[in-house]
Design a protein around this motif. Structure first.
Motif, PDB file in Angstrom:
ATOM      1  N   THR A 227     -28.950  22.018  -1.948  1.00 49.37           N
ATOM      2  CA  THR A 227     -30.596  22.636  -1.207  1.00 49.37           C
ATOM      3  C   THR A 227     -30.111  24.057  -1.176  1.00 49.37           C
ATOM      4  O   THR A 227     -31.391  24.286  -1.121  1.00 49.37           O
TER       5      THR A 227
ATOM      6  N   GLU B  47     -23.800  19.089  -0.190  1.00 45.33           N
ATOM      7  CA  GLU B  47     -25.098  18.740  -0.062  1.00 45.33           C
ATOM      8  C   GLU B  47     -25.650  19.995   0.325  1.00 45.33           C
ATOM      9  O   GLU B  47     -27.012  20.824   0.331  1.00 45.33           O
ATOM     10  N   LEU B  48     -25.274  21.272   1.675  1.00 46.67           N
ATOM     11  CA  LEU B  48     -25.940  22.761   1.144  1.00 46.67           C
ATOM     12  C   LEU B  48     -25.763  23.709   0.589  1.00 46.67           C
ATOM     13  O   LEU B  48     -26.646  23.816  -0.468  1.00 46.67           O
TER      14      LEU B  48
ATOM     15  N   ASP C 151     -34.555  24.231  -0.729  1.00 50.36           N
ATOM     16  CA  ASP C 151     -35.039  23.732   0.240  1.00 50.36           C
ATOM     17  C   ASP C 151     -34.218  24.076   1.234  1.00 50.36           C
ATOM     18  O   ASP C 151     -33.637  24.630   1.852  1.00 50.36           O
ATOM     19  N   ALA C 152     -35.021  23.697   2.294  1.00 49.47           N
ATOM     20  CA  ALA C 152     -34.669  23.004   3.910  1.00 49.47           C
ATOM     21  C   ALA C 152     -32.884  22.512   4.133  1.00 49.47           C
ATOM     22  O   ALA C 152     -32.785  21.191   3.959  1.00 49.47           O
ATOM     23  N   TYR C 153     -31.632  23.231   4.788  1.00 46.82           N
ATOM     24  CA  TYR C 153     -30.405  22.717   4.777  1.00 46.82           C
ATOM     25  C   TYR C 153     -30.701  21.065   5.807  1.00 46.82           C
ATOM     26  O   TYR C 153     -31.402  21.682   6.558  1.00 46.82           O
ATOM     27  N   ASP C 154     -30.072  20.719   5.512  1.00 43.73           N
ATOM     28  CA  ASP C 154     -29.499  19.518   6.347  1.00 43.73           C
ATOM     29  C   ASP C 154     -29.489  19.961   7.500  1.00 43.73           C
ATOM     30  O   ASP C 154     -28.264  20.098   7.826  1.00 43.73           O
ATOM     31  N   ARG C 155     -29.691  19.411   8.591  1.00 46.51           N
ATOM     32  CA  ARG C 155     -29.009  20.357  10.365  1.00 46.51           C
ATOM     33  C   ARG C 155     -27.646  19.252  10.522  1.00 46.51           C
ATOM     34  O   ARG C 155     -27.292  19.803  10.673  1.00 46.51           O
ATOM     35  N   ARG C 156     -27.750  17.684   9.417  1.00 46.94           N
ATOM     36  CA  ARG C 156     -25.680  17.238  10.155  1.00 46.94           C
ATOM     37  C   ARG C 156     -25.118  18.219   9.015  1.00 46.94           C
ATOM     38  O   ARG C 156     -24.179  18.444   9.820  1.00 46.94           O
ATOM     39  N   ALA C 157     -25.586  18.468   7.753  1.00 46.31           N
ATOM     40  CA  ALA C 157     -24.709  18.745   6.791  1.00 46.31           C
ATOM     41  C   ALA C 157     -23.536  21.055   7.637  1.00 46.31           C
ATOM     42  O   ALA C 157     -23.071  20.671   7.773  1.00 46.31           O
TER      43      ALA C 157
ATOM     44  N   GLU D 163     -18.682  16.849   1.558  1.00 43.68           N
ATOM     45  CA  GLU D 163     -19.517  16.454   1.568  1.00 43.68           C
ATOM     46  C   GLU D 163     -21.173  17.650   2.048  1.00 43.68           C
ATOM     47  O   GLU D 163     -21.974  17.304   1.256  1.00 43.68           O
ATOM     48  N   ALA D 164     -20.582  18.016   2.829  1.00 46.15           N
ATOM     49  CA  ALA D 164     -21.398  18.973   3.636  1.00 46.15           C
ATOM     50  C   ALA D 164     -21.947  20.466   3.275  1.00 46.15           C
ATOM     51  O   ALA D 164     -22.340  20.536   3.343  1.00 46.15           O
TER      52      ALA D 164
END
Length: 187
Positions: free
Chosen positions: A74, A70-71, A79-85, A66-67
């Protein structure tokens, strides 16, 4: 129910992300058991042999999948990468990876599930930070959520695969054209 793994995406990280199919409609989970995860490791070519996985390994694989997804999405949207991913992928990539060994029969990679996942995470880091990142495309089938590397001539590939999505959409478009041409002309 067909549980065969499919490798159409051009990179192990993308193929891992594709193990949850049809994310926009009826989700289809490929990792229904530790044995299915082990089969994916072997079928993908990430490793040649793997220590049997457990339920926690399946959970880790799904979290990493899932990470990565998401990346990748993105990256496609800009868009900016999600920090959690990012933290999930980077944490997995920092762990020891599967190490190929030379044997009298040739190359052989034996690994634990954690080492195999680390190897896939490293593929994700290399893909998203490397020269192939601009080749990322999402399948043109609205029901499909696979992302693949488009290495086609002219970068014109529209589907993750002809057998899985391309033929189905081409046949549907052909039937629609036939229905339109067969409909009585309105005057």
């Amino acid at each position: 129910m067909n549980l065969d793994h499919v490798f159409l995406c051009g990179d192990p990280a993308l193929d891992l992300a594709a193990t949850l199919r049809a994310r926009r409609s009826e989700r289809f989970e490929m990792f229904v058991s530790p044995e299915r995860l082990d089969a994916w490791f072997l079928e993908s070519g990430v490793v040649d042999a793997v220590t049997p996985s457990g339920a926690a390994d399946v959970d880790h694989a799904k979290l990493l999948r899932e990470a990565i997804y998401e990346l990748v999405v993105t990256r496609l949207t800009g868009d900016a990468y999600d920090r959690r991913a990012l933290a999930v992928v980077n944490s997995a990539a920092r762990r020891p990876a599967a190490v190929p060994q030379l044997t009298p029969a040739g190359r052989w990679t034996d690994a634990t599930p954690q080492e195999a996942l680390s190897t896939v995470a490293r593929h994700a880091v290399a893909l998203l930070s490397g020269p192939d990142a601009p080749l990322l495309k999402e399948c043109g089938n609205p029901e499909c959520t696979r992302v693949y590397l488009d290495r086609s001539r002219g970068v014109r590939r529209q589907w993750c695969g002809m057998e899985s999505c391309g033929n189905r959409l081409k046949a549907a478009a052909y039937r629609a054209r036939r229905r339109r041409s067969a409909a009585p002309a309105e005057r």
